[in-house]
Design an enzyme around this catalytic site. Structure first.
Site, short mmCIF file in Angstrom:
data_model
loop_
_atom_site.label_atom_id
_atom_site.label_comp_id
_atom_site.label_asym_id
_atom_site.label_seq_id
_atom_site.Cartn_x
_atom_site.Cartn_y
_atom_site.Cartn_z
N GLU A 1 45.65 28.62 39.22
CA GLU A 1 45.49 29.78 39.98
C GLU A 1 46.95 30.86 39.79
O GLU A 1 47.94 30.13 39.35
CB GLU A 1 45.64 29.51 41.43
CG GLU A 1 44.21 29.52 42.12
CD GLU A 1 43.58 30.92 42.24
OE1 GLU A 1 43.95 31.85 41.57
OE2 GLU A 1 42.56 31.18 43.24
N ASP A 2 46.72 32.21 39.92
CA ASP A 2 47.96 32.84 39.80
C ASP A 2 48.54 32.83 41.04
O ASP A 2 49.71 32.77 41.14
CB ASP A 2 47.34 34.19 39.39
CG ASP A 2 46.39 34.87 40.45
OD1 ASP A 2 45.61 33.98 40.75
OD2 ASP A 2 46.32 36.31 40.57
N ASP B 1 47.76 31.76 48.45
CA ASP B 1 48.15 32.72 49.41
C ASP B 1 47.78 32.06 50.81
O ASP B 1 48.41 31.13 51.08
CB ASP B 1 47.63 34.01 49.15
CG ASP B 1 48.01 35.24 50.16
OD1 ASP B 1 48.78 34.98 51.08
OD2 ASP B 1 47.70 36.27 50.00
N PHE C 1 53.40 41.91 48.36
CA PHE C 1 52.42 42.18 47.47
C PHE C 1 53.09 42.32 46.21
O PHE C 1 53.76 43.14 45.92
CB PHE C 1 51.57 43.33 48.07
CG PHE C 1 50.44 43.33 47.36
CD1 PHE C 1 49.17 42.88 47.93
CD2 PHE C 1 50.11 44.02 46.07
CE1 PHE C 1 48.19 43.00 47.41
CE2 PHE C 1 48.93 44.10 45.33
CZ PHE C 1 47.81 43.73 46.28
N ARG D 1 46.79 44.34 36.10
CA ARG D 1 46.82 43.00 35.58
C ARG D 1 47.45 42.67 34.17
O ARG D 1 48.04 41.43 33.74
CB ARG D 1 45.43 42.53 35.33
CG ARG D 1 44.71 42.32 36.57
CD ARG D 1 43.15 41.86 36.39
NE ARG D 1 42.25 42.18 37.73
CZ ARG D 1 42.10 41.22 38.53
NH1 ARG D 1 43.09 40.08 38.97
NH2 ARG D 1 41.23 41.40 39.61
C1 PRP Z 1 43.65 35.97 44.49
C2 PRP Z 1 44.05 35.13 43.67
C3 PRP Z 1 43.58 33.75 44.27
C4 PRP Z 1 43.24 34.22 45.69
C5 PRP Z 1 44.36 33.52 46.68
O1 PRP Z 1 42.15 36.48 43.98
O2 PRP Z 1 43.83 34.99 42.13
O3 PRP Z 1 42.17 33.28 43.67
O4 PRP Z 1 43.51 35.46 45.73
O5 PRP Z 1 44.15 34.01 47.72
P1 PRP Z 1 44.01 32.96 49.18
O6 PRP Z 1 45.13 31.68 48.82
O7 PRP Z 1 44.44 33.98 50.34
O8 PRP Z 1 42.53 32.45 49.03
P2 PRP Z 1 41.52 37.67 44.03
O9 PRP Z 1 40.88 37.55 45.52
O10 PRP Z 1 42.64 38.77 44.68
O11 PRP Z 1 40.76 38.14 43.09
P3 PRP Z 1 41.29 38.10 41.47
O12 PRP Z 1 41.86 36.97 40.95
O13 PRP Z 1 40.01 38.62 40.76
O14 PRP Z 1 42.33 39.40 41.70
#
Ligand code: PRP
Length: 184
Positions: free
Chosen positions: A102-103, A106, A155, A168
């Protein structure tokens, strides 16, 4: 309208060099932890694509890639029930060592959802690698096994992470100024 280069005014949180250095350290740790084994790196689209690409090239053990995509209803609006699989794994993970990549970790809702789903497929082992961790936002009890950097509740964009799908491709990680106008 073009939004190219507007990120140049956003403050840098982590430089390309800092990210590369930490990613290499995590790669070495994974090599050490999985000596003589194979792993499946499971990237969570789209944000994790860039971290997975770089982390995988710092790993020398036998590894394969898979990707999943889950629905997102925007920050702070997700509920556990609302996370949905949009693109499932291509290959079976039964008996495999998987590392979810994961990036950012959160609230933890996405990873909690994926972890329980993957557990049903009986992998041999399952770990999580997250480049960024925002512990102050956590709603679910979940931690990553490999964390690049813990960050406060700002953010961030760049290195896979977006604002309205933009930024990105920014090579470093930057702080999004508060009150930034909507992009279309
Ligand atoms: C982001 C990130 C994780 C998730 C983490 O994805 O890549 O998958 O949010 O958040 P959490 O711990 O609150 O669930 P996002 O939904 O923004 O989609 P993306 O990766 O396509 O940008």
């Amino acid at each position: 309208m073009s939004h190219a280069n507007i990120h140049k005014d956003f403050p840098v949180l982590f430089t390309e060099q800092e990210i590369a250095h930490r990613t290499a350290e995590i790669g070495r740790q994974i090599d050490h932890d999985y000596q003589g084994k194979s792993v499946v790196l499971v990237g969570v689209l789209k944000g994790a694509a860039i971290f997975l690409a770089d982390l995988s090239r710092r790993i020398t053990i036998d590894c394969t890639f898979d990707f999943v995509a889950v629905s997102s209803y925007g920050k702070g609006q997700k509920t556990s029930g609302a996370v949905k699989m949009i693109k499932d794994l291509d290959q079976p993970i039964e008996g495999k060592n998987i590392i979810i990549v994961e990036d950012i970790l959160d609230t933890g809702l996405t990873l909690c959802f994926l972890r329980s789903l993957f557990e049903q497929h009986k992998p041999c082992s399952m770990r999580i690698a997250a480049l960024l961790d925002k512990p102050s936002r956590r709603l679910e009890k979940i931690e990553a096994d490999y964390v690049g950097f813990k960050i406060p509740n700002h953010f961030v964009v760049g290195y896979g992470m977006d604002y309205a799908e933009r930024f990105r491709n920014v090579p470093d990680i930057r702080l999004m100024p508060p009150g930034y106008p909507e992009l279309h």
